[in-house]
Design an enzyme around this catalytic site. Structure first.
Site, PDB file in Angstrom:
ATOM      1  N   TYR A 153       0.839  -1.210   0.000  1.00  0.00           N
ATOM      2  CA  TYR A 153       0.000   0.000   0.000  1.00  0.00           C
ATOM      3  C   TYR A 153       0.877   1.264   0.000  1.00  0.00           C
ATOM      4  CZ  TYR A 153      -4.452   2.388   0.512  1.00  0.00           C
ATOM      5  OH  TYR A 153      -5.557   3.177   0.294  1.00  0.00           O
ATOM      6  N   LYS A 160      -3.173   8.409   2.759  1.00  0.00           N
ATOM      7  CA  LYS A 160      -4.437   8.212   3.499  1.00  0.00           C
ATOM      8  C   LYS A 160      -4.301   8.694   4.948  1.00  0.00           C
ATOM      9  CE  LYS A 160      -7.108   6.234   0.356  1.00  0.00           C
ATOM     10  NZ  LYS A 160      -8.101   7.062  -0.350  1.00  0.00           N
ATOM     11  N   THR A 191     -11.958  -2.967  -7.118  1.00  0.00           N
ATOM     12  CA  THR A 191     -12.354  -1.834  -7.981  1.00  0.00           C
ATOM     13  C   THR A 191     -11.199  -1.535  -8.939  1.00  0.00           C
ATOM     14  OG1 THR A 191     -11.399  -0.219  -6.482  1.00  0.00           O
ATOM     15  CG2 THR A 191     -13.726  -0.746  -6.134  1.00  0.00           C
TER      16      THR A 191
HETATM   17  P1  NAD Z   1     -12.254   3.666  -8.352  1.00  0.00           P
HETATM   18  O1  NAD Z   1     -11.135   3.425  -9.315  1.00  0.00           O
HETATM   19  O2  NAD Z   1     -13.593   3.240  -8.770  1.00  0.00           O
HETATM   20  O3  NAD Z   1     -12.292   5.200  -7.914  1.00  0.00           O
HETATM   21  C1  NAD Z   1     -11.153   6.030  -7.864  1.00  0.00           C
HETATM   22  C2  NAD Z   1     -11.553   7.317  -8.523  1.00  0.00           C
HETATM   23  O4  NAD Z   1     -10.491   8.275  -8.474  1.00  0.00           O
HETATM   24  C3  NAD Z   1     -11.908   7.126 -10.011  1.00  0.00           C
HETATM   25  O5  NAD Z   1     -13.198   7.610 -10.257  1.00  0.00           O
HETATM   26  C4  NAD Z   1     -10.870   7.983 -10.722  1.00  0.00           C
HETATM   27  O6  NAD Z   1     -11.387   8.566 -11.906  1.00  0.00           O
HETATM   28  C5  NAD Z   1     -10.581   9.031  -9.659  1.00  0.00           C
HETATM   29  N1  NAD Z   1      -9.360   9.772  -9.922  1.00  0.00           N
HETATM   30  C6  NAD Z   1      -8.079   9.354  -9.904  1.00  0.00           C
HETATM   31  N2  NAD Z   1      -7.265  10.343 -10.310  1.00  0.00           N
HETATM   32  C7  NAD Z   1      -8.050  11.410 -10.583  1.00  0.00           C
HETATM   33  C8  NAD Z   1      -7.807  12.728 -11.052  1.00  0.00           C
HETATM   34  N3  NAD Z   1      -6.583  13.181 -11.339  1.00  0.00           N
HETATM   35  N4  NAD Z   1      -8.868  13.554 -11.214  1.00  0.00           N
HETATM   36  C9  NAD Z   1     -10.125  13.148 -10.958  1.00  0.00           C
HETATM   37  N5  NAD Z   1     -10.416  11.904 -10.512  1.00  0.00           N
HETATM   38  C10 NAD Z   1      -9.389  11.054 -10.332  1.00  0.00           C
HETATM   39  O7  NAD Z   1     -11.804   2.899  -7.028  1.00  0.00           O
HETATM   40  P2  NAD Z   1     -12.409   2.870  -5.554  1.00  0.00           P
HETATM   41  O8  NAD Z   1     -11.742   1.711  -4.916  1.00  0.00           O
HETATM   42  O9  NAD Z   1     -13.868   2.944  -5.584  1.00  0.00           O
HETATM   43  O10 NAD Z   1     -11.797   4.168  -4.904  1.00  0.00           O
HETATM   44  C11 NAD Z   1     -12.591   5.181  -4.303  1.00  0.00           C
HETATM   45  C12 NAD Z   1     -11.943   5.617  -3.008  1.00  0.00           C
HETATM   46  O11 NAD Z   1     -12.070   4.574  -2.052  1.00  0.00           O
HETATM   47  C13 NAD Z   1     -10.464   5.933  -3.117  1.00  0.00           C
HETATM   48  O12 NAD Z   1     -10.165   7.040  -2.296  1.00  0.00           O
HETATM   49  C14 NAD Z   1      -9.824   4.693  -2.558  1.00  0.00           C
HETATM   50  O13 NAD Z   1      -8.523   4.924  -2.068  1.00  0.00           O
HETATM   51  C15 NAD Z   1     -10.803   4.371  -1.456  1.00  0.00           C
HETATM   52  N6  NAD Z   1     -10.741   3.015  -0.908  1.00  0.00           N
HETATM   53  C16 NAD Z   1     -10.723   1.942  -1.724  1.00  0.00           C
HETATM   54  C17 NAD Z   1     -10.670   0.671  -1.182  1.00  0.00           C
HETATM   55  C18 NAD Z   1     -10.620  -0.539  -2.074  1.00  0.00           C
HETATM   56  O14 NAD Z   1     -10.198  -1.611  -1.604  1.00  0.00           O
HETATM   57  N7  NAD Z   1     -11.060  -0.457  -3.318  1.00  0.00           N
HETATM   58  C19 NAD Z   1     -10.641   0.499   0.202  1.00  0.00           C
HETATM   59  C20 NAD Z   1     -10.691   1.618   1.032  1.00  0.00           C
HETATM   60  C21 NAD Z   1     -10.729   2.884   0.459  1.00  0.00           C
END
Ligand code: NAD
Length: 264
Positions: A153, A160, A191
């Site tokens: 990570y 984060k 995702t």
């Molecule tokens: P996701 O890929 O669906 O979403 C990530 C989003 O970030 C996308 O929509 C992408 O377009 C956007 N993004 C990245 N760079 C960008 C930029 N320069 N301008 C505008 N948008 C931008 O994946 P996700 O897993 O749904 O992620 C959503 C959030 O949840 C993130 O903050 C991620 O760190 C967090 N998260 C994810 C998990 C997991 O295991 N998937 C766990 C905990 C937290």
């Protein structure tokens, strides 16, 4: 629950996005939603999803550019003069920073991860402030790697941790205006963003095998908890990081990649 309420959803890439799980729950409970998309290939998918929930507003917003973020909120101002909540699920780190060791993080990779995964939330809260005239709620998405070392990570864990600290500072700044600022720390979900993290499948299995509730987190789980944090149900809650992870953050940590990792 959200009838008569409206808000902005930033960070939907497709129907597996955590931000989409939140949007879907809010829509089913009566909210009106505006969406952003990252400029480029994601536009058509986000437009189709926005249409499916009768969204009046879908516009580009690049988290790497102040001008793009400002333009997004300015354009939104011609559709709505106020809104009640803002969700920002943007996150990014270069793929090569999410394998191997944190110590090898490049300066450019560090700054990029911080910019998109931490600063973009601060900027989006600042830009939401003028719309939240009668108070409001802002939500970001974090992960347990902010609190403890997790394999691969790396720089995202550091970003984060900064994001979670930001939530507390923003909550203090926005409190007098009755704008609440919180985060959900979600368990691992498959995702687009997660596909860049090395050994992600192992981390998913490790989580479901060791979490007290013995399940992996779904975007529907996160959507329901977001409903709590974005509604009046959490009226006196701010600066909080709520874990939605089957309870795995309370389990004594082991390296999930260690040979005996599945023995609790
Ligand atoms: P996701 O890929 O669906 O979403 C990530 C989003 O970030 C996308 O929509 C992408 O377009 C956007 N993004 C990245 N760079 C960008 C930029 N320069 N301008 C505008 N948008 C931008 O994946 P996700 O897993 O749904 O992620 C959503 C959030 O949840 C993130 O903050 C991620 O760190 C967090 N998260 C994810 C998990 C997991 O295991 N998937 C766990 C905990 C937290």
């Amino acid at each position: 629950m959200f009838r008569g309420k409206k808000g902005v959803i930033i960070g939907v890439a497709n129907d597996r996005s955590i931000a989409w799980g939140i949007a879907d729950f809010l829509h089913k409970n009566g909210a009106q939603l505006a969406f952003s998309y990252q400029p480029g290939v994601l536009e058509s998918r986000v437009r189709a999803l926005a249409e499916s929930v009768n969204s009046p507003f879908v516009y580009a917003c690049d988290g790497a550019e102040d001008s793009s973020m400002e333009e997004f909120f300015e354009k939104l101002g011609s559709t709505w003069d106020s809104f009640d909540f803002m969700v920002n699920g943007m996150a990014f780190a270069n793929k090569e920073e999410l394998i191997g060791r944190y110590v090898d993080t490049t300066r450019a990779g560090f700054l990029k991860a911080m910019e998109i995964s931490c600063y973009s939330f601060t900027k989006s809260v600042a830009l939401s402030e003028r719309f939240m005239k009668d108070g409001g709620a802002c939500l970001s998405l974090s992960y347990y790697g902010a609190e403890k070392w997790m394999p691969h990570y790396n720089v995202m864990g550091v970003a984060k941790a900064a994001l979670e600290a930001s939530v507390r500072y923003l909550a203090a700044d926005m409190g007098p205006k009755k704008i609440r600022v919180n985060a959900i720390s979600a368990g691992p979900v498959r995702t687009l963003a997660a596909s860049g993290i090395g050994d992600f499948r192992v981390i998913l299995d490790w989580c479901s095998n060791n979490a007290p509730l013995q399940t992996n987190t779904t975007i529907e789980d996160v959507g329901k908890s977001a409903g709590y944090l974005l509604s009046d149900l959490s009226s006196n809650v701010t600066g909080e990081v709520l874990h939605v992870d089957g309870g795995y953050h309370i389990v004594g940590m082991k390296n999930p990649l260690a040979p005996d990792a599945y023995k609790v």
